[in-house]
Design an enzyme around this catalytic site. Structure first.
Site, PDB file in Angstrom:
ATOM      1  N   HIS A 167       0.918  -1.314   0.365  1.00 40.12           N
ATOM      2  CA  HIS A 167      -0.172   0.504   0.409  1.00 40.12           C
ATOM      3  C   HIS A 167       0.951   1.540   0.168  1.00 40.12           C
ATOM      4  CE1 HIS A 167      -3.596  -2.016   1.575  1.00 40.12           C
ATOM      5  NE2 HIS A 167      -3.395  -2.096   0.707  1.00 40.12           N
ATOM      6  N   GLU A 170       1.696   4.293   3.343  1.00 39.26           N
ATOM      7  CA  GLU A 170       2.269   3.448   3.964  1.00 39.26           C
ATOM      8  C   GLU A 170       3.683   3.640   3.981  1.00 39.26           C
ATOM      9  OE1 GLU A 170       0.616  -0.050   4.229  1.00 39.26           O
ATOM     10  OE2 GLU A 170      -1.911   0.650   4.186  1.00 39.26           O
ATOM     11  N   ARG A 228      -3.410   5.311  -2.051  1.00 35.95           N
ATOM     12  CA  ARG A 228      -3.271   3.444  -1.539  1.00 35.95           C
ATOM     13  C   ARG A 228      -2.778   2.758  -2.524  1.00 35.95           C
ATOM     14  NH1 ARG A 228      -5.410   0.326   2.452  1.00 35.95           N
ATOM     15  NH2 ARG A 228      -6.673  -1.541   2.089  1.00 35.95           N
ATOM     16  N   HIS A 297       2.827  -3.817   6.743  1.00 37.64           N
ATOM     17  CA  HIS A 297       1.689  -2.234   6.272  1.00 37.64           C
ATOM     18  C   HIS A 297       2.052  -1.323   7.942  1.00 37.64           C
ATOM     19  CE1 HIS A 297      -0.648  -4.571   3.200  1.00 37.64           C
ATOM     20  NE2 HIS A 297      -0.394  -4.675   3.653  1.00 37.64           N
ATOM     21  N   GLU A 371       0.993  -4.931  11.165  1.00 35.20           N
ATOM     22  CA  GLU A 371       0.395  -2.800  10.674  1.00 35.20           C
ATOM     23  C   GLU A 371       1.568  -2.607  12.097  1.00 35.20           C
ATOM     24  OE1 GLU A 371      -1.465  -1.654   8.494  1.00 35.20           O
ATOM     25  OE2 GLU A 371      -2.936  -3.448   8.148  1.00 35.20           O
TER      26      GLU A 371
HETATM   27 ZN    ZN Z   1      -2.479  -1.354   3.965  1.00 33.42          ZN
END
Ligand code: ZN
Length: 414
Positions: A167, A170, A228, A297, A371
């Site tokens: 993405h 990020e 994104r 991410h 994340e």
């Molecule tokens: Zn992501």
């Protein structure tokens, strides 16, 4: 995504795979590894190099004749190897002559009609030079390395896959991947025992930027920092596919959109995008050796395990997969960072077509979406000054995580 399957110069075809710290950098930055030079495989005492400089057509013709005799039993030129030339008049032709053929070749050289010789022996004894070569050094950057040292991919080593930047916005994810590469290279060179055992146990396949087009678009401030998706043209004049909804396991399910203008557009079909196809193809090729798949991410501070395509679906080995995750979370907590862990649909939300689901579906024993920080203060706009802290704590967590996996999954004796 970077494939590293070729080498330069194209003297021979050699498939280069990656496992050492040194070669991980090459993987990450897409450099090519050099092939072996065209040195003879056996160099014996008495082997020589002869340099010819033909000034007459008859001399050039003779060189062409010797050149044409390569491999022909009984001919003078049978074992002579031309390293350079024959070319034009007044240009150097360099030939390698094995010791056993030297006398025969020299006897056959047409004598010069000039006052000067048209050939000279450049290295009186090549074999002596070869046997006298020193190849060992503790510093990786100042010695000739063996094939194994440069990038042999030992089949006994299990592979840890790490990717980031699927993405675009990020940014902390690719930054953390690069931090990881940098520190394991440095750690290996300085004989850090934990990092050394990590690299002795595992081969790392690291793709620090899976969505380069989107990243470039996000990085260009006049455009959209918070972009994104990818930047592929879609129907209706909209751009981009959410690559993490484009993988072919339960593609099209919850948390993905069929609307090309949506942030979570899943693409026109599973694996419709070159980025996801590249990941799929590489993963399938290394599937049986891959023990861990990690995709990084931001944001949220979550360390998750599949499946994420819907609520209430877990991998069969959920409990096994969670143990090293718990160890990593404990480490992070000790460093002042709280991570939520568990099934990804539960920890965040259902998202069908994600890469970690796909990795688990093809049998990778440990698969995770991480994340990275934060939890909402800066969201995707985590300041650059946070990179060292996030990088360090993630490195420490991965050490614990991989140490756990190494201990729990000793290679079987065949
Ligand atoms: Zn992501």
């Amino acid at each position: 995504f970077i494939q590293l399957d070729t080498c330069w110069p194209p003297v021979s075809t050699m498939s280069v795979k990656v496992n050492s710290a040194f070669a991980s950098v090459l993987l990450a930055f897409g450099l090519l590894l050099p092939c072996q030079l065209g040195l003879p495989t056996t160099t014996n005492q008495g082997d020589r190099l002869i340099v010819f400089v033909p000034t007459r057509q008859a001399q050039l013709d003779w060189l062409e004749l010797i050149h044409s005799q390569a491999g022909k039993p009984g001919e003078v030129g049978e074992n002579v190897r031309f390293w350079f030339g024959p070319g034009l008049l007044n240009q150097e032709t360099i030939v390698f002559v094995p010791g056993g053929d030297y006398g025969r070749l020299v006897a056959a050289i047409p004598s010069s009609q000039d006052t000067y010789s048209w050939w000279t022996v450049q290295k009186e004894n090549l074999g002596k030079l070869v046997t006298g070569e020193t190849r060992r050094s503790s510093d990786i950057s100042s010695a000739y390395r063996t094939y194994q040292e440069i990038g042999d991919d030992l089949p006994s080593k299990r592979i840890v896959w790490i990717d980031a930047g699927i993405h675009a916005r990020e940014w902390i994810a690719p930054a953390t991947a690069l931090y990881f590469i940098d520190k394991i290279v440095q750690g290996y060179k300085s004989s850090d025992s934990t990092i050394k055992s990590m690299l002795d146990n595992f081969a790392f396949y690291i793709a620090p930027l899976l969505n380069p087009d989107g990243y470039v678009y996000s990085y260009t401030f006049t455009r959209e920092r918070l972009w994104r998706k990818t930047r592929s043209a879609q129907a209706g004049g909209c751009y981009g596919v959410d690559l993490n909804r484009n993988f072919g396991y339960h593609w099209g399910g919850q948390g993905s959109s069929s609307d090309p203008c949506d942030e979570n557009f899943r693409g026109s079909s599973a694996f419709s995008e070159p980025e996801t196809r590249a990941v799929r193809d590489k993963l399938l090729a290394i599937r049986l050796r891959t023990i861990s798949f990690i995709t990084m991410h931001s944001y949220g501070q979550d360390w998750m395990v599949p499946y994420g395509y819907a609520y209430n679906v877990s991998v069969d080995n959920y409990a096994q997969m969670m143990r090293p995750v718990q160890a990593a979370a404990d480490k992070l907590k000790s460093l002042g960072r709280n991570y939520d862990i568990g099934n990804s649909a539960v920890v965040t939300y259902p998202a069908a077509g994600a890469s970690d689901d796909y990795a688990a579906s093809i049998g990778v024993p440990y698969a995770h979406t991480i994340e990275l920080p934060d939890t909402g203060q800066y969201r995707f706009l985590l300041p650059q000054s946070e990179i060292p802290r996030v990088g360090l704590e993630t490195l420490e967590a991965l050490k614990v995580y991989l140490g756990y996996i190494a201990a729990a999954n000793q290679p079987r004796d065949e």
